[in-house]
Scaffold this motif. Structure first.
Motif, short mmCIF file in Angstrom:
data_model
loop_
_atom_site.label_atom_id
_atom_site.label_comp_id
_atom_site.label_asym_id
_atom_site.label_seq_id
_atom_site.Cartn_x
_atom_site.Cartn_y
_atom_site.Cartn_z
N SER A 69 0.83 -1.21 0.00
CA SER A 69 0.00 0.00 0.00
C SER A 69 0.87 1.26 0.00
CB SER A 69 -0.94 0.00 1.21
OG SER A 69 -0.20 -0.02 2.42
N THR A 98 2.40 1.86 -3.36
CA THR A 98 1.44 2.38 -4.33
C THR A 98 1.20 3.87 -4.13
OG1 THR A 98 0.34 0.22 -4.44
CG2 THR A 98 -0.89 2.13 -5.23
N ILE A 110 -6.64 1.41 3.48
CA ILE A 110 -7.70 0.84 2.66
C ILE A 110 -8.92 1.75 2.61
CG2 ILE A 110 -9.00 -0.42 4.40
CD1 ILE A 110 -7.93 -1.79 0.98
N TRP A 123 -9.74 3.61 -0.61
CA TRP A 123 -8.79 3.10 -1.59
C TRP A 123 -9.41 3.04 -2.98
CZ3 TRP A 123 -3.67 2.19 -1.22
CH2 TRP A 123 -3.06 1.43 -2.23
N GLU A 124 -10.70 2.75 -3.06
CA GLU A 124 -11.36 2.63 -4.36
C GLU A 124 -11.44 3.97 -5.09
OE1 GLU A 124 -12.64 1.56 -1.50
OE2 GLU A 124 -12.23 -0.59 -1.72
N LYS A 133 -8.94 4.92 -8.06
CA LYS A 133 -9.26 4.56 -9.44
C LYS A 133 -10.01 5.69 -10.14
CE LYS A 133 -11.54 0.92 -12.13
NZ LYS A 133 -12.30 -0.36 -12.04
N TYR A 183 -1.47 0.45 -8.94
CA TYR A 183 -2.82 0.31 -8.40
C TYR A 183 -3.55 -0.87 -9.04
CZ TYR A 183 -7.59 1.41 -7.02
OH TYR A 183 -8.86 1.33 -6.51
N LYS A 184 -3.39 -1.01 -10.34
CA LYS A 184 -4.09 -2.10 -11.03
C LYS A 184 -3.51 -3.46 -10.64
CE LYS A 184 -5.32 -3.70 -15.67
NZ LYS A 184 -5.21 -3.41 -17.13
N THR A 230 -3.76 -3.90 -6.17
CA THR A 230 -5.02 -3.79 -5.44
C THR A 230 -5.61 -5.13 -5.06
OG1 THR A 230 -5.55 -1.59 -6.30
CG2 THR A 230 -7.39 -2.95 -5.58
N ILE A 282 -3.67 -6.37 -2.07
CA ILE A 282 -3.92 -5.53 -0.90
C ILE A 282 -5.28 -5.85 -0.29
CG2 ILE A 282 -4.36 -3.14 -0.21
CD1 ILE A 282 -2.19 -2.29 -2.19
N ARG A 283 -6.28 -6.07 -1.12
CA ARG A 283 -7.60 -6.42 -0.60
C ARG A 283 -7.57 -7.77 0.11
NH1 ARG A 283 -11.26 -4.84 -5.93
NH2 ARG A 283 -11.31 -2.57 -5.57
#
Length: 421
Positions: free
Chosen positions: A131, A134, A219, A222-223, A226, A262-263, A266, A269-270
């Motif tokens: 994380s 990133t 987190i 985090w979305e 994008k 990120y791509k 992720t 990380i999730r």
């Protein structure tokens, strides 16, 4: 008798005289059609890609894990201290049934609690590295300097306090049988060593839980990274420098690194976050068993206080202090966790509301006063919406259309007053 429907917006084409209905210049539609210039329409953001069923399921699990791990931290700390006191007092005076979990050689105590810090590092270290790597846009030097030291510091405090607990027990204790001056010799002879044994179980469980909670904070939102990437790439493709996108300050190399990392990272990380939430729940369950069966009340309360003070000093005082390293979790090359107005520009510029009240015929001091008093609500009411969402996606287009519409409405009102007189 039915009257002719008045158009929602005036003719922006600048032509004179009535236009045929097929021209589209007097139709009932909002700005954004063919008569909006290219400079006004260029701010329209690209739409997000369709979400798959798998993505929806994953986000549902992530949401549930967030509810578990991000339970109010201050309240959880209070519950830790209160439970350590109340349940430990009950355990000291009320005999609980001796189950398998009361034995010191049970599976969970041997392979989880006694090596609890190892389990914590197993999830926290890769989550922190990925994380932080990133959000620093692939700057490994910054990641190692600004983020990784947090784990080193947490490990140092774990080692320091647990060793200190052993020193206190060894130095201020005695064997049940005389003739044994050291704890090791007493235990080897099969006797018991009585000392002030500050609970290392309670300390490591509370310390690990609080570190898991704090290190999992990247987190949060985090979305939205994008969405910021998509909007910023669009803005740069049209040379648009307005807005408050947190990625505006990144150079091209950082943008490419962020987009790639990120791509790729992720999903990992999730997965690590889900494991951290499960581990944090396990530590809370193990803590309840520790309160019931191990150590005395005062020994557990002191260890809990030390763990909480260590957490407060590091994550609430040290790391958030500007100018001191390391940085707090989630702090990187951009601030994605700060609420911005870039994603949904719901309001116009503040001068529109004032101009509206000032240019309206017959508007006196009372109207001006109301405009100043309820400026924000009046501006929101002037924004055309559908199902609560604004129809204007570009501030420039909204401002231009509003100005022309107000001028046209003023002209029609003046013509109506002249006709009546």
């Amino acid at each position: 008798m039915a009257t002719k429907r008045r158009p929602l917006r005036p003719n922006l084409g600048g032509g004179s005289g009535p236009a045929p209905n097929t021209s589209g210049t007097n139709m009932n539609f909002r700005p954004g059609g063919p008569d909006i210039s290219r400079s006004e329409a260029r701010g329209t953001r690209p739409t997000a890609a369709p979400t798959s069923v798998r993505e929806i399921l994953v986000m549902g699990i992530i949401h549930l894990c967030k509810k578990i791990i991000f339970f109010n931290t201050d309240l959880k700390v209070a519950l830790y201290l209160g439970s350590l006191f109340v349940i430990s007092v009950i355990g000291d005076f009320v005999p609980f049934p001796k189950t398998y979990f009361a034995r010191s050689d049970n599976l969970f105590n041997l392979y989880f609690v006694k090596v609890g810090w190892g389990w914590t590092l197993l999830f926290v270290v890769p989550f922190l590295v990925l994380s932080a790597y990133t959000i620093t846009c692939g700057d490994h030097k910054r990641m190692l300097r600004h983020h990784f030291p947090r784990i080193v510091i947490a490990t140092f405090f774990w080692f320091f306090w647990t060793k200190l607990f052993n020193v206190v027990e060894t130095s201020y204790g005695r064997c049940t049988i005389r003739g044994f001056a050291s704890k090791s010799s007493c235990l080897k002879a099969g006797h018991l060593w009585q000392g002030f044994d500050i609970s290392g179980h309670a300390f490591i469980l509370i310390h690990s839980s609080l570190v898991l909670i704090e290190e999992a904070r990247p987190i949060v939102k985090w979305e939205t990274i994008k969405e910021h990437i998509r909007n910023e790439l669009h803005n740069r493709s049209i040379s648009e420098n307005t807005g408050s996108n947190p990625l505006r300050g990144l150079n091209e190399e950082q943008m490419r690194s962020l987009q790639f990392l990120y791509k790729r990272l992720t999903p990992i990380i999730r997965t690590l976050f889900i494991g951290m939430a499960a581990l944090q729940l396990l530590w809370d369950i193990m803590l309840v068993g520790t309160m019931l069966y191990y150590h005395r009340m005062i020994e557990k309360v002191i260890s809990g206080i030390i763990a909480i003070l260590t957490w407060y000093f590091t994550y609430r005082f040290w790391y958030p202090t500007p100018g001191l390293l390391p940085d707090a979790p989630g702090f990187g090359s951009f601030s994605y966790q700060r609420a911005t107005r870039d994603s949904f520009p719901l309001k116009r510029h503040s001068h529109l509301g004032a101009n509206s009240s000032a240019n309206t015929p017959g508007a006196g001091g009372a109207s001006s006063s109301r405009a100043h008093t309820n400026g924000s609500s009046s501006r929101e009411q002037q924004i055309p919406k559908f199902m609560g969402m604004p129809l204007f996606t570009n501030v420039k287009a909204a401002s231009a259309a509003a100005s022309v519409q107000q001028a046209e409405q003023q002209r029609r009102d003046q013509q109506a007053s002249v006709t009546e007189s």
